[in-house]
Design an enzyme around this catalytic site. Structure first.
Site, PDB file in Angstrom:
ATOM      1  N   GLY A 146       0.805  -1.213   0.000  1.00 45.08           N
ATOM      2  CA  GLY A 146       0.000   0.000   0.000  1.00 45.08           C
ATOM      3  C   GLY A 146       0.833   1.256   0.000  1.00 45.08           C
ATOM      4  O   GLY A 146       1.364   1.676  -1.019  1.00 45.08           O
ATOM      5  N   GLY A 147       0.960   1.879   1.171  1.00 43.92           N
ATOM      6  CA  GLY A 147       1.617   3.173   1.236  1.00 43.92           C
ATOM      7  C   GLY A 147       0.666   4.271   0.787  1.00 43.92           C
ATOM      8  O   GLY A 147      -0.501   4.038   0.456  1.00 43.92           O
ATOM      9  N   TRP A 148       1.161   5.498   0.765  1.00 42.44           N
ATOM     10  CA  TRP A 148       0.317   6.643   0.415  1.00 42.44           C
ATOM     11  C   TRP A 148      -0.247   6.515  -1.001  1.00 42.44           C
ATOM     12  O   TRP A 148      -1.431   6.764  -1.226  1.00 42.44           O
ATOM     13  CB  TRP A 148       1.111   7.932   0.553  1.00 42.44           C
ATOM     14  CG  TRP A 148       0.302   9.157   0.232  1.00 42.44           C
ATOM     15  CD1 TRP A 148       0.355   9.918  -0.892  1.00 42.44           C
ATOM     16  CD2 TRP A 148      -0.701   9.749   1.070  1.00 42.44           C
ATOM     17  NE1 TRP A 148      -0.551  10.949  -0.827  1.00 42.44           N
ATOM     18  CE2 TRP A 148      -1.214  10.869   0.378  1.00 42.44           C
ATOM     19  CE3 TRP A 148      -1.220   9.451   2.336  1.00 42.44           C
ATOM     20  CZ2 TRP A 148      -2.221  11.691   0.904  1.00 42.44           C
ATOM     21  CZ3 TRP A 148      -2.214  10.270   2.862  1.00 42.44           C
ATOM     22  CH2 TRP A 148      -2.699  11.358   2.152  1.00 42.44           C
ATOM     23  N   GLU A 205      -3.387   3.393   3.972  1.00 45.49           N
ATOM     24  CA  GLU A 205      -3.514   4.807   4.353  1.00 45.49           C
ATOM     25  C   GLU A 205      -4.709   5.447   3.651  1.00 45.49           C
ATOM     26  O   GLU A 205      -4.546   5.998   2.581  1.00 45.49           O
ATOM     27  CB  GLU A 205      -2.226   5.548   4.006  1.00 45.49           C
ATOM     28  CG  GLU A 205      -0.987   4.994   4.688  1.00 45.49           C
ATOM     29  CD  GLU A 205       0.280   5.791   4.410  1.00 45.49           C
ATOM     30  OE1 GLU A 205       0.201   7.020   4.145  1.00 45.49           O
ATOM     31  OE2 GLU A 205       1.352   5.188   4.437  1.00 45.49           O
ATOM     32  N   TYR A 281       5.428  11.229  12.691  1.00 40.86           N
ATOM     33  CA  TYR A 281       5.921  12.345  11.863  1.00 40.86           C
ATOM     34  C   TYR A 281       4.794  12.861  10.964  1.00 40.86           C
ATOM     35  O   TYR A 281       3.676  12.325  10.989  1.00 40.86           O
ATOM     36  CB  TYR A 281       7.106  11.882  11.011  1.00 40.86           C
ATOM     37  CG  TYR A 281       6.958  10.486  10.450  1.00 40.86           C
ATOM     38  CD1 TYR A 281       6.190  10.227   9.330  1.00 40.86           C
ATOM     39  CD2 TYR A 281       7.579   9.401  11.079  1.00 40.86           C
ATOM     40  CE1 TYR A 281       6.046   8.942   8.830  1.00 40.86           C
ATOM     41  CE2 TYR A 281       7.441   8.108  10.590  1.00 40.86           C
ATOM     42  CZ  TYR A 281       6.671   7.886   9.462  1.00 40.86           C
ATOM     43  OH  TYR A 281       6.521   6.615   8.969  1.00 40.86           O
ATOM     44  N   ASP A 282       5.114  13.916  10.216  1.00 40.58           N
ATOM     45  CA  ASP A 282       4.130  14.602   9.362  1.00 40.58           C
ATOM     46  C   ASP A 282       3.002  15.217  10.175  1.00 40.58           C
ATOM     47  O   ASP A 282       1.875  15.368   9.686  1.00 40.58           O
ATOM     48  CB  ASP A 282       3.552  13.666   8.290  1.00 40.58           C
ATOM     49  CG  ASP A 282       4.551  13.350   7.191  1.00 40.58           C
ATOM     50  OD1 ASP A 282       5.587  14.038   7.118  1.00 40.58           O
ATOM     51  OD2 ASP A 282       4.305  12.405   6.418  1.00 40.58           O
ATOM     52  N   TRP A 425      11.298   5.963   8.773  1.00 41.32           N
ATOM     53  CA  TRP A 425      11.013   6.278   7.379  1.00 41.32           C
ATOM     54  C   TRP A 425      11.926   7.442   7.013  1.00 41.32           C
ATOM     55  O   TRP A 425      11.823   8.523   7.569  1.00 41.32           O
ATOM     56  CB  TRP A 425       9.554   6.692   7.160  1.00 41.32           C
ATOM     57  CG  TRP A 425       9.344   7.052   5.717  1.00 41.32           C
ATOM     58  CD1 TRP A 425       9.534   8.281   5.136  1.00 41.32           C
ATOM     59  CD2 TRP A 425       8.972   6.158   4.665  1.00 41.32           C
ATOM     60  NE1 TRP A 425       9.293   8.215   3.791  1.00 41.32           N
ATOM     61  CE2 TRP A 425       8.944   6.934   3.473  1.00 41.32           C
ATOM     62  CE3 TRP A 425       8.663   4.807   4.606  1.00 41.32           C
ATOM     63  CZ2 TRP A 425       8.612   6.372   2.236  1.00 41.32           C
ATOM     64  CZ3 TRP A 425       8.319   4.266   3.382  1.00 41.32           C
ATOM     65  CH2 TRP A 425       8.301   5.045   2.218  1.00 41.32           C
TER      66      TRP A 425
END
Length: 447
Positions: A146-148, A205, A281-282, A425
């Site tokens: 997956g991931g963004w 996500e 983070y983010d 990451w």
């Protein structure tokens, strides 16, 4: 609140110096033995695309000393088709089979110094990960799904009992059985990647919450996420019984409490997970019009947002929802977020900005290995040791980032809070001596 912050930083400057000194030097010897005995997970994401502009082949995990200090490498990412299957495709935007297993890796980039020949069944990153595991037998490699960008169709894959069974079976066949599509020249084939991957990391996500525009989102994603984990656990255990080994199942979880409630059934999901990595983070970035922290351990005093995000808020949020402390792994960034056109003076924190700071690959985001070079070159390091974050400011441009002192502080928090370890990451953001990874290793090994 601002004058108080400056006084606090002055008073604690000596403490910051101690933290930096306590972090292991670049040339420190491996601490693999002690780290393996502590039981802390040390998880690093390796990006498929890092071999290009960032010039970060798998070999650097070995030569930098990072591999000897990690327990898991998560390969980012595996894609999911619209009909809910794991697949590899070299089409634009669909994947990079060339990087994964077709590219002949030259001798100078090869873990064992032996060049790949064109058309071998397992070239590219997958072949190098196999060689890395041969050098580091305790290291586990997971495929992260997956991931963004590639969570678009995970809702489809998780929607029904039949779709979940088919999806999980396709992922096991592709990545654990290693049955890769045959590419031009001959790379791939039945069993080509067998033994490379030791489990699955699910990086959805986000379930029932907006992620990248175009993602499929359904209210039932919340329950279906749990059911998908249960199906992964069932099939991985069945596969493991055939091979007499355990295959790991992990997941990447959000920092936002609202996202936690919308997409996850709290305690239930941990029945099936070996552990979960938590976004650390983010929290803020150039999408905000005011400079801020992106990865503070605690919410800073005087923060303009209330409530606000922090690593502690994220961890406490999961614990309040039933997560066992011993299955939570805190995420740490190897990059910073930046703004330029900052006005208001002072140390630059919580001040208006014109937009994202110029950077190497993406405006507003820069790797630690480049940010460290700004120190003393027009930029001053500022710290809030109570909140656990640092930033760089030159009067106009502002970068929030984690340096060795901040990373060391986070390892102490992980130990005190009874967490399972640290995740990063991504590994290509560290310097050539793996300074941040060495700091995590030493921080989790030192009593």
């Amino acid at each position: 609140m601002r004058p108080f912050r400056r006084r606090r930083l002055t008073a604690l400057a000596a403490v910051a110096s101690v933290l930096v000194t306590a972090a292991p030097p670049a040339g420190a010897s491996a601490t693999r033995g002690p780290n393996r005995r502590t039981g802390y997970h040390r998880v690093g994401y390796f990006t498929q695309w890092g071999i290009y502009g960032r010039a970060f082949p798998v070999k650097k995990l070995d030569t930098s000393g990072a591999a000897a200090r990690l327990t898991h490498v998560n390969y980012a990412f595996g894609n999911i088709s619209e009909d809910g299957r794991c697949y590899v495709d070299g089409g634009p935007g669909e994947g990079d089979a060339w990087a994964d297993y077709q590219r002949p890796v030259p001798a100078e980039e090869s873990v064992d110094g032996v060049a790949d020949a064109w058309g071998e069944p397992l070239n590219g990153n997958f072949g190098q990960l196999a060689k890395l595991k041969a050098r580091h037998p305790d290291l586990r490699v997971l495929i992260s799904l997956g991931g963004w960008s590639w969570s678009t169709y995970l809702s489809n894959a998780a929607r029904t009992d039949a779709s979940r069974k088919a999806f999980v079976a396709s992922c096991i066949d592709l990545y654990l059985n290693g049955n890769l599509p045959v590419l031009d020249g001959g790379s791939g084939g039945p069993g080509a990647a067998a033994g490379v991957f030791d489990g699955v990391d699910l990086d959805w996500e986000w379930p029932n919450w907006p992620g990248e525009p175009g993602n499929v989102i359904r209210p039932e994603d919340r329950e279906n996420f749990t059911a998908l984990l249960a199906e992964f656990r069932r099939q991985l255990d069945a596969y493991g019984r055939q091979n007499r080994r355990h295959y790991a199942l992990t997941a990447f979880l959000p920092a936002n409490p609202a996202t936690m409630d919308a997409g996850y059934e709290g305690r239930k999901i941990f029945r099936y997970l070996d552990f979960a990595t938590v976004q650390g983070y983010d929290f803020h970035g150039s999408w905000d019009g005011v400079t801020n922290q992106q990865s503070a351990l605690r919410v800073p005093a005087g923060a303009p947002d209330d409530p606000d995000f922090s690593a502690e808020v994220a961890v406490d949020g999961w614990i309040a929802r039933g997560a066992p402390r011993g299955k939570l792994v805190l995420g740490i960034p190897y990059y910073g977020r930046g703004w330029t056109g900052v006005t208001g003076g002072g140390d630059g924190l919580f001040q208006p900005a014109a937009g994202p700071a110029p950077a190497t690959f993406e405006a507003g985001s820069e790797d630690y290995r480049r940010l460290k070079l700004l120190v003393g070159n027009g930029f001053t390091v500022h710290r809030d040791l109570r909140a656990g974050h640092a930033w760089l400011f030159d009067g106009t441009t502002f970068w929030t980032y984690d340096d060795p002192a901040v990373v060391w502080q986070k390892t102490r928090y992980i130990r005190r809070a009874g967490l399972a370890g640290a995740m990063v990451w991504s590994l290509d953001g560290d310097d050539d001596n793996a300074t941040l990874t060495r700091t995590i290793s030493q921080g989790l090994a030192t009593p």
